[in-house]
Design a protein around this motif. Structure first.
Motif, PDB file in Angstrom:
ATOM      1  N   SER A 297       0.826  -1.206   0.000  1.00 29.78           N
ATOM      2  CA  SER A 297       0.000   0.000   0.000  1.00 29.78           C
ATOM      3  C   SER A 297       0.861   1.257   0.000  1.00 29.78           C
ATOM      4  O   SER A 297       0.530   2.257  -0.647  1.00 29.78           O
ATOM      5  CB  SER A 297      -0.932  -0.006   1.215  1.00 29.78           C
TER       6      SER A 297
ATOM      7  N   SER B 124      -5.279   1.856  -3.593  1.00 24.33           N
ATOM      8  CA  SER B 124      -4.706   0.950  -2.600  1.00 24.33           C
ATOM      9  C   SER B 124      -5.798   0.126  -1.919  1.00 24.33           C
ATOM     10  O   SER B 124      -5.642  -1.079  -1.702  1.00 24.33           O
ATOM     11  CB  SER B 124      -3.931   1.750  -1.551  1.00 24.33           C
ATOM     12  N   TYR B 125      -6.912   0.790  -1.596  1.00 26.97           N
ATOM     13  CA  TYR B 125      -8.034   0.085  -0.976  1.00 26.97           C
ATOM     14  C   TYR B 125      -8.581  -0.985  -1.921  1.00 26.97           C
ATOM     15  O   TYR B 125      -8.852  -2.124  -1.514  1.00 26.97           O
ATOM     16  CB  TYR B 125      -9.131   1.084  -0.622  1.00 26.97           C
TER      17      TYR B 125
ATOM     18  N   ALA C 120      -4.750  -0.473   4.549  1.00 24.95           N
ATOM     19  CA  ALA C 120      -4.341  -0.141   3.179  1.00 24.95           C
ATOM     20  C   ALA C 120      -4.543   1.337   2.891  1.00 24.95           C
ATOM     21  O   ALA C 120      -3.662   2.010   2.331  1.00 24.95           O
ATOM     22  CB  ALA C 120      -5.127  -0.989   2.182  1.00 24.95           C
TER      23      ALA C 120
ATOM     24  N   ALA D  95      -1.310   4.077   2.466  1.00 24.65           N
ATOM     25  CA  ALA D  95      -1.155   4.813   1.208  1.00 24.65           C
ATOM     26  C   ALA D  95      -1.298   6.312   1.424  1.00 24.65           C
ATOM     27  O   ALA D  95      -0.677   7.112   0.715  1.00 24.65           O
ATOM     28  CB  ALA D  95      -2.186   4.326   0.191  1.00 24.65           C
TER      29      ALA D  95
END
Length: 494
Positions: free
Chosen positions: A255, A277-278, A301, A305
């Motif tokens: 992430s 990222s999620y 995450a 990020a």
């Protein structure tokens, strides 16, 4: 480089930069935790006050507000579903459900640790590879920026769980909202009805405040008690939050790299990086159905990020004078105001100043960790405040924050209008995430698409005529058809 690094360390250890570093982090956390205010506005308000400071201290103060603001946005996102910054919108998806389950303290501790680790990893990496990253950023032009935005839009196929059609409709609605205002590259009004207030379009930050804060307040209005469910006690602990983060080193590293990579692309910003990222965490998870209902991986995450985007966004800002976000645009103004010209000098004759900023960011993460684990994590009591008290407070903050964005009454209407729409979207299972992707990435995609076609005299081959573009196109195709192929394989194996 070693001499510059040594000189940068000496600058930081004089003491005064450490003071401004701490002040900046605290200011950033405060403004970041206020819905709609955020780091950009906080930095803009402080910028004129930095005139008496020397250039290094002024830039350290501004960049520390940036860092603190990125973390601070997660506080309101987790406790109240009202992201203090647009980058924290992804944090609400699993952070707020954890708060509703009585796990606010755990979620806040996870946020502090994940943000800190994301910052540590990427700042160290940035110091090591900054000369090479400058060369890499030079490879990106308008066609690649358009394809990166299209890659983010393709994530709708992943984040739109349930009905894909509803997800696509949500994403297209977001893209439609993003077209309001003046068209890029062409002096043409679209959907403005001749009203000057709409010439600059709809603020996506105001849209996010409405979609998350106002929509949730409408939902809470039908409930009694506090934000946490009435039959739940606020449980969890700092220790369990720390443990949950430390047991997922691969997720944090992945992430963080996503955040840094997307952050280094000018204009992409932390909002894009946190949602990408999620979505990647969701895609690679063994339990994707639990995302959006309090999954720890989703929160980790997004927060890893979030802070990891900051070092990446400094690369184009320091190298070319191209801000990667609204906050770095203010930071760019600070550099110029204090006589520090972005460009090769910051990576040659003034390299010690650049490294001093990087080291300040590194040390600032210790301040974030300390504050997050000692003070902010005790704010879980906010979830016990009665909704009759908290709803008016959040609505007022949302309205004030929306108005302060551009001092434009249309942003206040946006907050309320999209708040109502967001409430019904959630009620009828339309993907709010897909809508956010559409409204955030729409302007980036459209502007760079128009510029690319101008450069190529209308030829679409500009999007596939170099290796970097081909790699991004392949990734877009894989994301788009991946869910369908996976479904076919499941049927055959089932």
């Amino acid at each position: 480089m070693l001499d510059a690094l040594s000189e940068a360390i000496s600058i930081i250890l004089t003491g005064e930069p450490l003071l401004w570093l701490t002040v900046g982090i605290l200011i950033g956390i405060f403004v970041g935790s206020l819905p709609g205010i955020g780091a950009s506005l906080g930095m803009a308000l402080i910028l004129p006050l930095t005139l008496p400071l020397d250039g290094v201290n002024a830039i350290i103060l501004l960049v520390s507000i940036y860092s603190g603001g990125m973390y601070g946005g997660s506080i309101a996102a987790i406790l109240l579903n009202a992201p203090g910054t647009s980058a924290a919108a992804a944090t609400t998806l699993d952070g707020y459900p954890l708060s509703r389950q009585g796990q606010a303290i755990t979620a806040l501790a996870m946020s502090a640790v994940a943000s800190t680790l994301g910052g540590f990893i990427t700042i160290v990496l940035l110091i090591l590879i900054s000369p090479f990253l400058v060369r890499m950023v030079l490879l990106f032009g308008s066609p690649q920026y358009f394809l990166i935005a299209l890659l983010g839009i393709a994530m709708i196929a992943i984040v739109a769980r349930g009905s894909l059609i509803r997800g696509v409709v949500s994403g297209m609605f977001g893209l439609l909202i993003a077209t309001i205002g003046m068209a890029p590259m062409v002096p043409q009004q679209r959907f403005t009805f001749g009203d000057p207030a709409l010439f600059d379009g709809i603020s996506f930050v105001a849209a996010l405040i409405g979609l998350f804060a106002i929509a949730e307040m409408i939902n809470l209005a039908g409930e009694e008690g506090g934000v946490a469910q009435t039959d739940m006690e606020i449980t969890g602990s700092i220790r369990s939050g720390i443990s949950s983060v430390l047991t997922k080193p691969y997720l944090i590293a992945k992430s963080s790299l996503i955040g840094m990579g997307i952050g280094s692309v000018p204009g992409a910003g932390s909002t894009v990086s946190t949602f990408v990222s999620y979505a990647e965490a969701l895609r690679s998870s063994d339990d994707p159905d639990s995302f959006g209902a309090g999954n720890h991986e989703g929160l980790i995450a997004a927060e890893s990020a979030n802070n990891a985007t900051i070092p990446g966004s400094l690369i184009p800002t320091f190298s070319f004078g191209i801000p990667g976000s609204g906050s770095t645009a203010v930071l760019l103004g600070g550099l110029i105001m204090h006589g520090l010209q972005p460009g090769p000098n910051l990576f040659s004759s003034d390299l010690q100043i650049t490294y001093a900023v990087f080291i300040a960011l590194f040390l600032g993460n210790f301040v974030i960790l300390f504050v997050g684990l000692t003070f902010i994590s005790r704010m879980g009591v906010l979830t016990k405040i009665d909704t009759d008290i908290i709803i008016p407070m959040i609505v007022v903050l949302a309205v004030v924050g929306g108005f302060l964005l551009r001092i434009n009454w249309i942003d206040v209407l946006t907050v309320f209008g999209l708040g109502i729409i967001g409430y019904y979207m959630k009620r009828y299972n339309y993907s709010v995430i897909a809508f956010v992707l559409g409204i955030v990435l729409g302007p980036i995609a459209e502007e760079n698409f128009a510029r690319s076609l101008t450069l190529s005299d209308g030829s679409l081959m500009i999007f596939v005529n170099d290796p970097l573009s081909l790699i991004i196109v392949i990734a877009i195709v894989a994301l788009t058809i991946g869910p369908a192929i996976r479904g076919v394989f499941k049927k055959q194996l089932g």
